[in-house]
Design a protein around this motif. Structure first.
Motif, PDB file in Angstrom:
ATOM      1  N   SER A 182       1.039  -1.167   0.037  1.00 13.19           N
ATOM      2  CA  SER A 182       0.012  -0.017  -0.114  1.00 13.19           C
ATOM      3  C   SER A 182       0.846   1.314  -0.002  1.00 13.19           C
ATOM      4  CB  SER A 182      -0.865  -0.015   1.005  1.00 13.19           C
ATOM      5  OG  SER A 182      -1.707   1.097   1.322  1.00 13.19           O
ATOM      6  N   SER A 183       1.845   1.265   0.817  1.00 10.71           N
ATOM      7  CA  SER A 183       2.683   2.586   0.944  1.00 10.71           C
ATOM      8  C   SER A 183       3.542   2.714  -0.339  1.00 10.71           C
ATOM      9  CB  SER A 183       3.795   2.384   2.077  1.00 10.71           C
ATOM     10  OG  SER A 183       4.301   1.397   2.084  1.00 10.71           O
ATOM     11  N   LEU A 186      14.329   6.563 -10.155  1.00 12.68           N
ATOM     12  CA  LEU A 186      13.442   6.981  -8.924  1.00 12.68           C
ATOM     13  C   LEU A 186      13.245   5.885  -7.766  1.00 12.68           C
ATOM     14  CD1 LEU A 186      10.369   7.711 -11.425  1.00 12.68           C
ATOM     15  CD2 LEU A 186      11.975   9.358 -10.340  1.00 12.68           C
ATOM     16  N   LEU A 187      13.734   4.982  -7.833  1.00 14.34           N
ATOM     17  CA  LEU A 187      13.644   3.901  -6.799  1.00 14.34           C
ATOM     18  C   LEU A 187      14.296   4.274  -5.296  1.00 14.34           C
ATOM     19  CD1 LEU A 187      14.621   0.297  -8.402  1.00 14.34           C
ATOM     20  CD2 LEU A 187      12.301   1.034  -7.062  1.00 14.34           C
ATOM     21  N   PRO A 188      15.366   4.695  -5.307  1.00 15.51           N
ATOM     22  CA  PRO A 188      15.992   5.237  -4.258  1.00 15.51           C
ATOM     23  C   PRO A 188      15.154   6.346  -3.330  1.00 15.51           C
ATOM     24  CG  PRO A 188      17.674   5.254  -5.762  1.00 15.51           C
ATOM     25  CD  PRO A 188      16.355   5.339  -6.499  1.00 15.51           C
ATOM     26  N   PHE A 189      14.281   6.949  -4.183  1.00 20.51           N
ATOM     27  CA  PHE A 189      13.172   7.990  -3.648  1.00 20.51           C
ATOM     28  C   PHE A 189      12.107   7.053  -3.021  1.00 20.51           C
ATOM     29  CE2 PHE A 189      14.731  10.592  -7.379  1.00 20.51           C
ATOM     30  CZ  PHE A 189      16.011  10.837  -6.902  1.00 20.51           C
ATOM     31  N   ALA A 190      11.583   6.273  -3.555  1.00 22.73           N
ATOM     32  CA  ALA A 190      10.559   5.306  -3.148  1.00 22.73           C
ATOM     33  C   ALA A 190      10.941   4.637  -1.854  1.00 22.73           C
ATOM     34  CB  ALA A 190      10.022   4.333  -4.174  1.00 22.73           C
ATOM     35  N   MET A 191      12.183   4.191  -1.804  1.00 20.78           N
ATOM     36  CA  MET A 191      12.782   3.290  -0.797  1.00 20.78           C
ATOM     37  C   MET A 191      12.859   4.327   0.543  1.00 20.78           C
ATOM     38  SD  MET A 191      15.601   1.085  -2.783  1.00 20.78           S
ATOM     39  CE  MET A 191      16.506   0.533  -1.277  1.00 20.78           C
ATOM     40  N   GLU A 192      13.036   5.461   0.336  1.00 19.65           N
ATOM     41  CA  GLU A 192      13.053   6.294   1.522  1.00 19.65           C
ATOM     42  C   GLU A 192      11.603   6.610   2.082  1.00 19.65           C
ATOM     43  OE1 GLU A 192      15.422   7.826   3.374  1.00 19.65           O
ATOM     44  OE2 GLU A 192      16.771   6.367   2.446  1.00 19.65           O
ATOM     45  N   SER A 193      10.587   6.500   1.070  1.00 20.09           N
ATOM     46  CA  SER A 193       9.329   6.730   1.774  1.00 20.09           C
ATOM     47  C   SER A 193       9.111   5.414   2.485  1.00 20.09           C
ATOM     48  CB  SER A 193       8.357   6.885   0.452  1.00 20.09           C
ATOM     49  OG  SER A 193       8.176   5.831  -0.341  1.00 20.09           O
ATOM     50  N   GLU A 194       9.512   4.404   2.154  1.00 25.43           N
ATOM     51  CA  GLU A 194       9.258   3.172   2.869  1.00 25.43           C
ATOM     52  C   GLU A 194       9.926   2.983   3.965  1.00 25.43           C
ATOM     53  OE1 GLU A 194       7.865  -0.355   1.230  1.00 25.43           O
ATOM     54  OE2 GLU A 194       7.066   1.496   1.379  1.00 25.43           O
ATOM     55  N   ARG A 195      10.970   3.743   4.252  1.00 21.02           N
ATOM     56  CA  ARG A 195      11.536   3.810   5.544  1.00 21.02           C
ATOM     57  C   ARG A 195      10.424   4.733   6.729  1.00 21.02           C
ATOM     58  NH1 ARG A 195      16.942   3.751   6.555  1.00 21.02           N
ATOM     59  NH2 ARG A 195      17.410   4.317   4.173  1.00 21.02           N
ATOM     60  N   ILE A 196       9.784   5.621   6.310  1.00 17.98           N
ATOM     61  CA  ILE A 196       8.916   6.431   6.756  1.00 17.98           C
ATOM     62  C   ILE A 196       7.624   5.368   7.152  1.00 17.98           C
ATOM     63  CG2 ILE A 196       7.139   8.173   6.642  1.00 17.98           C
ATOM     64  CD1 ILE A 196       9.900   9.217   7.081  1.00 17.98           C
ATOM     65  N   ALA A 197       7.412   4.614   6.312  1.00 22.92           N
ATOM     66  CA  ALA A 197       6.170   3.582   6.577  1.00 22.92           C
ATOM     67  C   ALA A 197       6.259   2.615   7.461  1.00 22.92           C
ATOM     68  CB  ALA A 197       5.703   3.077   5.183  1.00 22.92           C
TER      69      ALA A 197
END
Length: 310
Positions: free
Chosen positions: A97-98, A122-133
């Motif tokens: 979901s995230s 773009l993947l590293p930016f999405a991975m940083e958002s996973e860290r938040i999630a």
């Protein structure tokens, strides 16, 4: 200023034997975003629809907001962004979901800037958002959501991602019980070490899965859909898991397992009609447990996140 609408699909991570290294995209459900460039720096999430008010509007605490902030910083953009998020994936579902939210936002903001970066970039930016999630910058959901297809995360230092060809007639059944499991809770129950015997079994299944997909060899795929690391521990968090798994295989599935960290359960089949029958059998077991559930049947989604017209 210009606006773009984009979507990104749900994903199945781990795929039984491939804990944190396998993931694939499905056709539905998918999150959608509308991203608008602004002259004002920063990111504002103006509205979230479908989350019952549970997700934060503050960009630095929301996965799609974090992803866009990281992108704008990386490309040294002079613009800001406003985001409307249509949250079609259930929270804490084990369907990425995230990741879907951040992937959709990233392809939109990249498009608005003339696509200066590739999907892989773009993947590293999405991975940083996973860290938040969930506290961990893993890629097994965001990579297939962004890139589409069946993805292998070979390594993280540096990030090394490969897409594995899949048979055209491989179908996924997703059954999502109306329960919520937080990823960080599902990760917390795992053991920090595993016996060498289990490691060897898991390595063999991982290799078998790759070969089975590429040949294709459905018998090998079937034998390889076996997890001796995470599933035995996480299964206790999902009511009736092993009975549901048994019924899925009886109904014709090649194999069945926990999607991501759960509670959604996935199954793979060689025909759409079989996948639909499998979904009915799995849902029936949740019904017997007095748990409502949703069923999704699709092929492996080879496209991933996309720009929507209109």
């Amino acid at each position: 200023m210009k606006s773009i609408k984009a979507s990104a699909p749900a994903t199945v991570a781990n795929v039984s034997c491939g804990f944190d290294i396998f993931g694939f995209a499905v056709e539905a459900p998918a999150d959608e975003v509308i991203v608008t460039l602004t002259d004002k720096p920063g990111v504002t999430i103006t509205k979230i629809i479908g989350d019952d008010g549970r997700l934060p509007l503050e960009a630095s605490k929301n996965t799609c907001g974090v992803a866009v902030l990281e992108f704008l910083k990386a490309v040294n953009s002079k613009y800001g962004a406003e985001i409307i998020l249509y949250k079609n994936l259930p929270l804490g579902s084990g369907m990425g979901s995230s990741a879907a939210s951040s992937a959709a936002a990233l392809v939109a903001i990249n498009e608005l800037h003339g696509n200066p970066l590739t999907r892989e970039q773009l993947l590293p930016f999405a991975m940083e958002s996973e860290r938040i999630a969930c506290g961990s910058a893993h890629a097994d959901n965001v990579a297939p959501s962004l890139l589409g297809g069946f993805v292998l995360i070979r390594g993280y230092a540096p990030l090394d991602v490969a897409t594995i060809p899949t048979p055209a007639n491989l179908f996924c059944t997703l059954v999502h019980p109306h329960l919520e499991l937080k990823t960080e809770d599902s990760r917390r129950v795992l053991k920090p070490t595993i016996p060498i015997k289990d490691a060897i079994t898991q390595w063999g299944n991982i290799a078998g899965m790759v070969v089975g997909l590429m040949k294709p060899d459905y018998g090998l795929i079937q034998r390889s859909l076996n997890d001796v690391v995470a599933e035995p521990i996480r299964s206790v968090l999902i009511p009736g898991f092993y009975t549901i798994k048994e019924e899925a295989i009886k109904a014709g599935a090649l194999g069945c397992g926990i999607s991501g960290s759960g509670p959604t359960i996935f199954a793979l089949s060689t025909e759409r009609t079989i996948a639909q029958t499998v979904g009915e059998a799995m849902q029936k077991q949740f019904d017997l447990l007095q748990l409502k559930s949703d069923v999704f049947v699709s092929k492996i989604n080879g496209e991933g996140a996309m720009i929507l017209k209109g």
